[in-house]
Design an enzyme around this catalytic site. Structure first.
Site, mmCIF file in Angstrom:
data_model
loop_
_atom_site.group_PDB
_atom_site.id
_atom_site.type_symbol
_atom_site.label_atom_id
_atom_site.label_comp_id
_atom_site.label_asym_id
_atom_site.label_seq_id
_atom_site.Cartn_x
_atom_site.Cartn_y
_atom_site.Cartn_z
ATOM 1 N N SER A 49 -16.237 33.606 1.686
ATOM 2 C CA SER A 49 -15.913 32.498 2.599
ATOM 3 C C SER A 49 -14.412 32.203 2.678
ATOM 4 O O SER A 49 -14.008 31.038 2.784
ATOM 5 C CB SER A 49 -16.704 31.241 2.222
ATOM 6 O OG SER A 49 -18.094 31.488 2.351
ATOM 7 N N LYS A 96 -18.398 45.143 7.200
ATOM 8 C CA LYS A 96 -19.845 45.282 6.960
ATOM 9 C C LYS A 96 -20.469 46.053 8.135
ATOM 10 O O LYS A 96 -19.842 46.978 8.650
ATOM 11 C CB LYS A 96 -20.476 43.915 6.717
ATOM 12 C CG LYS A 96 -19.726 43.136 5.610
ATOM 13 C CD LYS A 96 -20.412 41.902 5.139
ATOM 14 C CE LYS A 96 -19.596 41.248 4.038
ATOM 15 N NZ LYS A 96 -20.206 40.075 3.443
ATOM 16 N N HIS A 139 -20.260 46.417 -3.884
ATOM 17 C CA HIS A 139 -20.359 45.136 -3.175
ATOM 18 C C HIS A 139 -21.717 44.513 -3.495
ATOM 19 O O HIS A 139 -22.710 45.219 -3.655
ATOM 20 C CB HIS A 139 -20.210 45.364 -1.663
ATOM 21 C CG HIS A 139 -20.039 44.071 -0.930
ATOM 22 N ND1 HIS A 139 -21.107 43.268 -0.610
ATOM 23 C CD2 HIS A 139 -18.931 43.430 -0.491
ATOM 24 C CE1 HIS A 139 -20.658 42.183 0.008
ATOM 25 N NE2 HIS A 139 -19.332 42.257 0.089
ATOM 26 N N GLY A 192 -20.479 34.584 2.603
ATOM 27 C CA GLY A 192 -21.148 34.210 3.850
ATOM 28 C C GLY A 192 -21.769 32.827 3.834
ATOM 29 O O GLY A 192 -22.510 32.477 4.756
ATOM 30 N N GLU A 222 -15.992 38.531 -6.176
ATOM 31 C CA GLU A 222 -16.737 37.903 -5.086
ATOM 32 C C GLU A 222 -17.984 37.217 -5.643
ATOM 33 O O GLU A 222 -19.011 37.882 -5.866
ATOM 34 C CB GLU A 222 -17.171 38.952 -4.057
ATOM 35 C CG GLU A 222 -16.029 39.701 -3.420
ATOM 36 C CD GLU A 222 -16.406 40.235 -2.033
ATOM 37 O OE1 GLU A 222 -15.669 39.943 -1.090
ATOM 38 O OE2 GLU A 222 -17.446 40.905 -1.900
ATOM 39 N N GLU A 230 -23.823 43.158 -1.725
ATOM 40 C CA GLU A 230 -24.899 43.528 -0.794
ATOM 41 C C GLU A 230 -25.486 44.892 -1.153
ATOM 42 O O GLU A 230 -26.669 45.142 -0.954
ATOM 43 C CB GLU A 230 -24.366 43.490 0.651
ATOM 44 C CG GLU A 230 -24.206 42.052 1.117
ATOM 45 C CD GLU A 230 -23.050 41.805 2.057
ATOM 46 O OE1 GLU A 230 -22.575 42.749 2.707
ATOM 47 O OE2 GLU A 230 -22.613 40.639 2.139
ATOM 48 N N ASN A 253 -13.503 43.462 5.268
ATOM 49 C CA ASN A 253 -14.750 44.226 5.129
ATOM 50 C C ASN A 253 -15.613 43.916 6.355
ATOM 51 O O ASN A 253 -16.169 42.835 6.453
ATOM 52 C CB ASN A 253 -15.451 43.809 3.827
ATOM 53 C CG ASN A 253 -16.809 44.469 3.677
ATOM 54 O OD1 ASN A 253 -17.173 45.353 4.451
ATOM 55 N ND2 ASN A 253 -17.565 44.040 2.672
HETATM 56 P P1 13P Z 1 -17.469 36.421 3.789
HETATM 57 O O1 13P Z 1 -15.964 36.371 3.921
HETATM 58 O O2 13P Z 1 -18.167 36.531 5.119
HETATM 59 O O3 13P Z 1 -17.983 35.320 2.923
HETATM 60 O O4 13P Z 1 -17.815 37.796 3.044
HETATM 61 C C1 13P Z 1 -17.132 38.123 1.881
HETATM 62 C C2 13P Z 1 -17.441 39.517 1.546
HETATM 63 O O5 13P Z 1 -18.553 39.865 1.211
HETATM 64 C C3 13P Z 1 -16.343 40.501 1.645
HETATM 65 O O6 13P Z 1 -16.680 41.701 1.052
#
Ligand code: 13P
Length: 267
Positions: A225, A19, A109, A185, A179, A111, A17
């Site tokens: 992560s 982003k 997601h 992150g 997740e 976010e 992803n």
């Molecule tokens: P990270 O791998 O940066 O923690 O992000 C995970 C994520 O949100 C994938 O959709």
């Protein structure tokens, strides 16, 4: 549909992803290099499915490159509109994504749930829109640190998944991504045991709502992560079928190493 490998197991699915990173020119260079890196490493694409999820503006470039060079990579979008067409400024229809050969679309997601106030009803409507247009939804669920303290790890992801897929027909092809919000992150991944425990519960939800056959075939990913150093632990768990990778998917050697988990850990 490559949901099972030659041995009949669910095909592991490693998804990046991106982003809000990489413009369309950068996306071309990136996908080219990723494909070379995997080819150099002699990755067997029958044993692992690899997908990237670039920003909308990159999709046409990624589609053209993958199709022209016949690269064994899949791609999808990071979101879609619950609507098919009309006066919805700034929105992208599932029909447009399908026309670009997207196979997958990420939905719900954390976010988007947090920063764009997408509740369970919107996530359900978007999941239905994806299916309506022949896209496989990658439905994201996960608890916050506060939820974890209050309700334990499974309650919120289970409720979110039920809400997202309750309206789908039995047998619908979906991917689920667990997740934990606190792991995204943060550098602090969940333990493989926790991911497995939640994945078992999520699979039971799929069995309940979409039938046992769909549950057996559904890939449940862990995200939060994920790195080359911890992917092996997750992939050893019987109900974790892959990873949704954020930050580490933007680093080609690192993402390539995550994809090649079978080689370097002997799972
Ligand atoms: P990270 O791998 O940066 O923690 O992000 C995970 C994520 O949100 C994938 O959709």
């Amino acid at each position: 549909m490559a949901r099972v490998t030659t041995t009949g197991a669910r095909t592991p699915f490693i998804a990046g992803n991106w982003k809000l990173n990489l413009d369309h020119l950068q996306s071309i260079a990136f996908v080219q290099k990723l494909a070379w890196s995997l080819k150099d490493a002699r990755l067997d694409f029958n044993e692992v499915e690899v997908a990237v999820f670039p920003p909308f503006t990159d999709l046409r470039s990624v589609q053209t490159l993958i199709s022209a060079d016949k690269l064994p990579l899949k791609f999808g979008a990071q979101d879609l509109s619950e609507h098919d067409s009309g006066a919805y400024t700034g929105e992208i229809s599932g029909a447009f994504l399908k026309a670009l050969d997207c196979q997958y679309v990420i939905i719900g997601h954390s976010e988007r749930r947090t920063l764009h106030n997408e509740g369970d009803d919107v996530v359900a409507a978007k999941t239905a829109a994806a299916v309506r247009h022949g896209l496989v939804p990658v439905v994201c669920v996960g608890e916050t640190a506060e939820d974890l303290e209050k309700h334990g790890p499974s309650a919120v992801p289970v409720a979110q998944l039920k809400a997202a897929i309750a309206g789908l027909t039995a047998g619908t092809d979906i991917v689920v991504a667990y997740e934990p919000v606190w792991a995204i992150g943060s550098g602090q991944a969940a333990t493989p045991e926790q991911a497995e425990q939640v994945a078992v519960q999520l699979r039971a939800v799929v069995a309940d709502l979409l039938g046992q056959e769909a549950a057996d075939a559904t890939r449940i990913l862990y995200g939060g992560s994920v790195k080359s150093g911890n992917i092996a632990g997750f992939m050893r768990e019987p109900n974790v079928d892959g990873a949704l990778v954020g930050g580490a998917s933007l680093d080609i050697p690192e993402f390539s190493s995550i994809i090649r988990f079978q080689k370097h850990v002997g799972v």
